[in-house]
Design a protein around this motif. Structure first.
Motif, PDB file in Angstrom:
ATOM      1  N   LEU A  10       0.836  -1.207   0.000  1.00  0.00           N
ATOM      2  CA  LEU A  10       0.000   0.000   0.000  1.00  0.00           C
ATOM      3  C   LEU A  10       0.867   1.252   0.000  1.00  0.00           C
ATOM      4  CD1 LEU A  10      -2.773   1.321   0.160  1.00  0.00           C
ATOM      5  CD2 LEU A  10      -2.700   1.040   2.655  1.00  0.00           C
ATOM      6  N   LEU A  11       1.976   1.211   0.722  1.00  0.00           N
ATOM      7  CA  LEU A  11       2.876   2.363   0.765  1.00  0.00           C
ATOM      8  C   LEU A  11       3.481   2.631  -0.614  1.00  0.00           C
ATOM      9  CD1 LEU A  11       4.233   4.471   2.595  1.00  0.00           C
ATOM     10  CD2 LEU A  11       6.089   2.826   2.963  1.00  0.00           C
ATOM     11  N   LYS A  12       3.786   1.577  -1.360  1.00  0.00           N
ATOM     12  CA  LYS A  12       4.326   1.753  -2.701  1.00  0.00           C
ATOM     13  C   LYS A  12       3.288   2.312  -3.667  1.00  0.00           C
ATOM     14  CE  LYS A  12       7.638  -2.067  -2.246  1.00  0.00           C
ATOM     15  NZ  LYS A  12       8.009  -3.420  -2.750  1.00  0.00           N
ATOM     16  N   ALA A  13       2.016   1.904  -3.476  1.00  0.00           N
ATOM     17  CA  ALA A  13       0.976   2.302  -4.429  1.00  0.00           C
ATOM     18  C   ALA A  13       0.357   3.651  -4.097  1.00  0.00           C
ATOM     19  CB  ALA A  13      -0.120   1.229  -4.470  1.00  0.00           C
ATOM     20  N   ALA A  14       0.354   4.041  -2.834  1.00  0.00           N
ATOM     21  CA  ALA A  14      -0.335   5.275  -2.422  1.00  0.00           C
ATOM     22  C   ALA A  14       0.426   6.507  -2.892  1.00  0.00           C
ATOM     23  CB  ALA A  14      -0.481   5.300  -0.903  1.00  0.00           C
ATOM     24  N   THR A  15      -0.328   7.517  -3.296  1.00  0.00           N
ATOM     25  CA  THR A  15       0.242   8.803  -3.710  1.00  0.00           C
ATOM     26  C   THR A  15      -0.159   9.924  -2.769  1.00  0.00           C
ATOM     27  OG1 THR A  15      -1.649   9.146  -5.192  1.00  0.00           O
ATOM     28  CG2 THR A  15       0.335   8.120  -6.138  1.00  0.00           C
ATOM     29  N   ASN A  16      -1.265   9.725  -2.046  1.00  0.00           N
ATOM     30  CA  ASN A  16      -1.714  10.734  -1.095  1.00  0.00           C
ATOM     31  C   ASN A  16      -0.773  10.769   0.104  1.00  0.00           C
ATOM     32  OD1 ASN A  16      -3.340  11.640   1.374  1.00  0.00           O
ATOM     33  ND2 ASN A  16      -4.653  12.283  -0.330  1.00  0.00           N
ATOM     34  N   GLN A  17      -0.304  11.979   0.449  1.00  0.00           N
ATOM     35  CA  GLN A  17       0.670  12.120   1.513  1.00  0.00           C
ATOM     36  C   GLN A  17       0.115  11.703   2.862  1.00  0.00           C
ATOM     37  OE1 GLN A  17       3.723  12.710   0.809  1.00  0.00           O
ATOM     38  NE2 GLN A  17       4.462  12.637   2.924  1.00  0.00           N
ATOM     39  N   LYS A  18      -1.166  12.012   3.123  1.00  0.00           N
ATOM     40  CA  LYS A  18      -1.780  11.628   4.401  1.00  0.00           C
ATOM     41  C   LYS A  18      -1.847  10.116   4.549  1.00  0.00           C
ATOM     42  CE  LYS A  18      -4.712  15.125   6.290  1.00  0.00           C
ATOM     43  NZ  LYS A  18      -6.063  15.692   6.430  1.00  0.00           N
ATOM     44  N   VAL A  19      -2.233   9.464   3.455  1.00  0.00           N
ATOM     45  CA  VAL A  19      -2.323   8.000   3.476  1.00  0.00           C
ATOM     46  C   VAL A  19      -0.943   7.397   3.714  1.00  0.00           C
ATOM     47  CG1 VAL A  19      -2.889   5.947   2.120  1.00  0.00           C
ATOM     48  CG2 VAL A  19      -4.369   7.957   2.017  1.00  0.00           C
ATOM     49  N   ARG A  20       0.067   7.938   3.074  1.00  0.00           N
ATOM     50  CA  ARG A  20       1.422   7.410   3.226  1.00  0.00           C
ATOM     51  C   ARG A  20       1.915   7.565   4.664  1.00  0.00           C
ATOM     52  NH1 ARG A  20       4.382   6.429  -1.348  1.00  0.00           N
ATOM     53  NH2 ARG A  20       6.317   6.941  -0.236  1.00  0.00           N
TER      54      ARG A  20
END
Length: 688
Positions: free
Chosen positions: A60-70
């Motif tokens: 998920l960390l590799k795929a996420a682009t949203n800074q909050k999600v990361r």
């Protein structure tokens, strides 16, 4: 404390005579060891769950682009890594729970380190083996239900072996049985779709493979682990018990060394060549330690030559533990070896080096060279105690000079006290070792003994007069050695011997489906001869005889005559059976071997939790009957969820295509061209 049975299970079920369990196995025995193994199994499941969650978070960390999600995912990853570290420490606590495995006899000895058994998941052989029996051997798979059930029962029993020779024999019998199963049902060019999963005994991480290599390697590891548990259980207060301990650890080293040399590409950390090398060293070190205890068991006489021998024996134990500690701190095993194991190896290295210096000090201080003493012998022993004498000293002069003897002896005592203090300090730094009471008592007693002797001889000028004594040369009269596993002593019967001799009826050989040959013996002449051992082959076939016209060929294997299984009969027995029918019609079923280079699907799937799962299928070229056209088929890459489903569909289709060819002789013999055995097979069935 260890193997005392608790009244948790019904007593009648625990009796071996009742026939509930195989010999060498009792899953209902509520012992300290079984409870510890149950805790290991539960901990493995928690580690598996945590590893899967961490893998998902990393993806998920590799795929996420949203800074909050990361940021949220990073926070979750930190929690997961913390949980995994705590689980790893808990597993390490199980690995150092040496008290559970020790002898029930009260003993004032340093505990030995056993290995825990690897845990596994259930495996269902029934569907895959039944399919293969029908497809490959063209036999009714339901006739082998009992054999398949026996195989699965044997595997289940191996998960809870008893801690004795019967348990070792149980594991060895399953290992040998796996050799038969591999030859019968696992072709080298394809995977069977049975997923074997085993948990790493040191990290708890599960590893899965679709071949028997992981299964066989894990069983070997458990044989070695069981030997270590047998060794720690022996009574080390008797000579027979110590001899059994030495023998058990030497056999454990032999099994683990055999595993290292035979299975070089196992994906599990605890079975990697580097880790196995360290474990072999650990087993031999513990065997050498038990050998030293055996020498000291009857008491150490305060006599010059005896003390020289004991000092060098103690130096030998300290030396092997020093080498073990060095190996445990090398990459790549350093990250996975339990910290408490490395700490205990360091503690023992200092402890036995201290004993070597203590015994050397005793022989120098307590014994003086008297008139009539064997000067040459004592001089030789003292010179062989060091690789070099301290500066300004010679063996004979030291023996004759009381002052020099006292000075050298007190220097050895000082070294002994230093090593004892270091061993106590190392033990106090490890939380797990601090909780082992008998270890603390042994170290403390040895330390106090050396300090007391040094205090009795100490004077105010010692700081100026003490010298830097050399190390004591390690030497032993009873060098421990690796004892290879003796599989030949275990008698095992192939569960699937009804399929026929393994030299012919195996997974890596292919043949035509059984053909029914109806013929008669004309005037007592069959028209062919027989050759070979079991199974018997048709030889010197008359092309105009009744059997040849019915479809028999030279080289055919006779599998049955009038529904009598002939796969295990000899030439004389088959000939006697054929002649017993006289002029009557005979039905004989034969098979013909096919070209072993014909194409077969090759499926490969090996993965470990936390690693990317990859699957590949290679379709080799298929030769037509005229061997002129060659076509390549590339299969679509299958997902993990659909792989087994597609495999079963392919198996079902090929099962339906298996022909049964029979030719009935209705008229006089006529010479005609026989069809090629390849023309009798469809493309699907030719794969088998």
């Amino acid at each position: 404390m260890t193997d005392t049975l608790l009244p948790a299970a019904p007593q009648p079920l625990e009796k071996e005579d009742d026939g509930y369990f195989r010999k060498g196995c009792n899953p209902l025995a509520q012992t300290g060891r079984s409870k510890l193994q149950n805790q290991r199994a539960a901990l493995n499941q928690q580690i598996l769950k945590a590893v899967r969650m961490r893998t998902g978070a990393e993806n998920l960390l590799k795929a996420a682009t949203n800074q909050k999600v990361r940021e949220q995912v990073r926070l979750e990853l930190s929690f997961l890594n913390s949980d995994l570290q705590m689980l790893k420490e808990e597993l390490e606590g199980l690995n150092i729970s040496v008290g559970v495995y020790q002898s029930t006899e009260e003993a004032f000895t340093i505990p030995l380190i056993p290995l825990g058994l690897k845990e596994t998941k259930d495996v269902d052989f029934s569907v895959v083996l039944k399919d293969f029996i029908l497809e490959h051997y063209s036999e009714d798979s339901y006739l082998y239900e009992d054999e398949i059930a026996d195989l699965m029962d044997l595997r289940q029993a191996c998960r809870t072996p008893s801690r004795d020779e019967a348990g070792v024999e149980l594991l060895m019998s399953y290992f040998i049985q796996l050799g038969f199963v591999e030859s019968r049902f696992f072709p080298p060019t394809r995977q069977m779709g049975i997923l074997f999963t085993w948990y790493d005994s040191l990290t708890g991480v599960p590893v899965s493979q679709q071949n028997l290599l992981l299964e066989k390697a894990s069983i070997l590891f458990n044989i070695g682990a069981l030997y270590t548990q047998i060794g720690t259980r022996c009574n080390r207060q008797t000579e027979a018990g110590l001899q059994s301990t030495v023998d058990a650890f030497q056999r454990a080293a032999g099994v683990l060394n055999y595993l290292k040399e035979t299975f070089t590409h196992t994906p599990s950390y605890d079975m990697s060549p580097a880790m196995l090398s360290v474990l072999v060293k650990m087993m031999l070190a513990q065997a050498q330690e038990s050998t030293f205890e055996k020498i000291c068991l009857s008491g150490i006489q305060n006599e010059f030559f005896v003390l020289v021998k004991v000092a060098q024996e103690a130096a030998k134990v300290g030396d092997v533990y020093r080498q073990l500690y060095t190996a445990m701190n090398q990459e790549p095993v350093k990250e996975n070896i339990p910290y408490s194991w490395a700490s205990l190896a360091c503690v023992k290295a200092h402890h036995y080096e201290a004993l070597a210096h203590y015994f050397t000090a005793t022989l120098l201080i307590d014994h003086q060279l008297k008139p009539g003493s064997d000067e040459d012998h004592q001089e030789k022993c003292l010179s062989q105690l060091y690789d070099h004498m301290p500066e300004g000293m010679t063996p004979l002069a030291t023996l004759k000079n009381v002052h020099q003897r006292q000075r050298l002896g007190k220097s050895h005592l000082c070294r002994a006290v230093t090593h004892h203090e270091e061993s106590v300090r190392e033990a106090s730094l490890c939380k797990k070792l601090r909780n082992i009471e008998v270890l603390q008592e042994v170290l403390s007693a040895a330390h106090q003994r050396s300090r007391l002797k040094y205090t009795q001889l100490r004077d105010d000028y010692d700081l100026l007069s003490l010298i830097d004594v050399p190390d004591i040369i390690s030497k032993t009269e009873r060098e421990v050695e690796i004892i290879p596993p003796q599989f030949s002593k275990v008698t095992v019967t192939d569960f699937f011997q009804k399929l026929g001799p393994l030299s012919v009826f195996s997974a890596n050989k292919r043949w035509t489906p059984p053909r029914s040959i109806h013929f008669t013996a004309e005037e007592g002449d069959l028209g062919f001869t027989l050759r070979g051992n079991s199974p018997v082959q048709v030889h010197f076939l008359d092309p105009y005889c009744s059997a040849a016209v019915a479809g028999a060929k030279e080289g055919d294997y006779i599998v049955s005559i009038q529904d009598v299984d002939c796969k295990w009969l000899t030439v004389s027995e088959v000939m006697k059976l054929l002649k017993s029918f006289g002029q009557n019609d005979i039905e004989m079923k034969v098979v013909s071997l096919l070209d072993a280079t014909s194409s077969m699907h090759s499926k490969c799937a090996t993965y470990s939790v936390g690693m990317q799962k990859t699957y590949s299928m290679i379709c080799l070229a298929t030769d037509d009957d005229d061997k002129t056209d060659k076509t390549k088929k590339i299969s679509k890459k299958l997902s993990f969820l659909s792989w087994n489903t597609n495999k079963n569909r392919q198996k079902s289709a090929s099962t339906l295509c298996l022909p049964s060819v029979g030719v009935r002789v209705a008229g006089p013999p006529v010479k005609k061209k026989l069809p090629s055995p390849f023309s009798l097979l469809t493309s699907d069935s030719s794969l088998y």
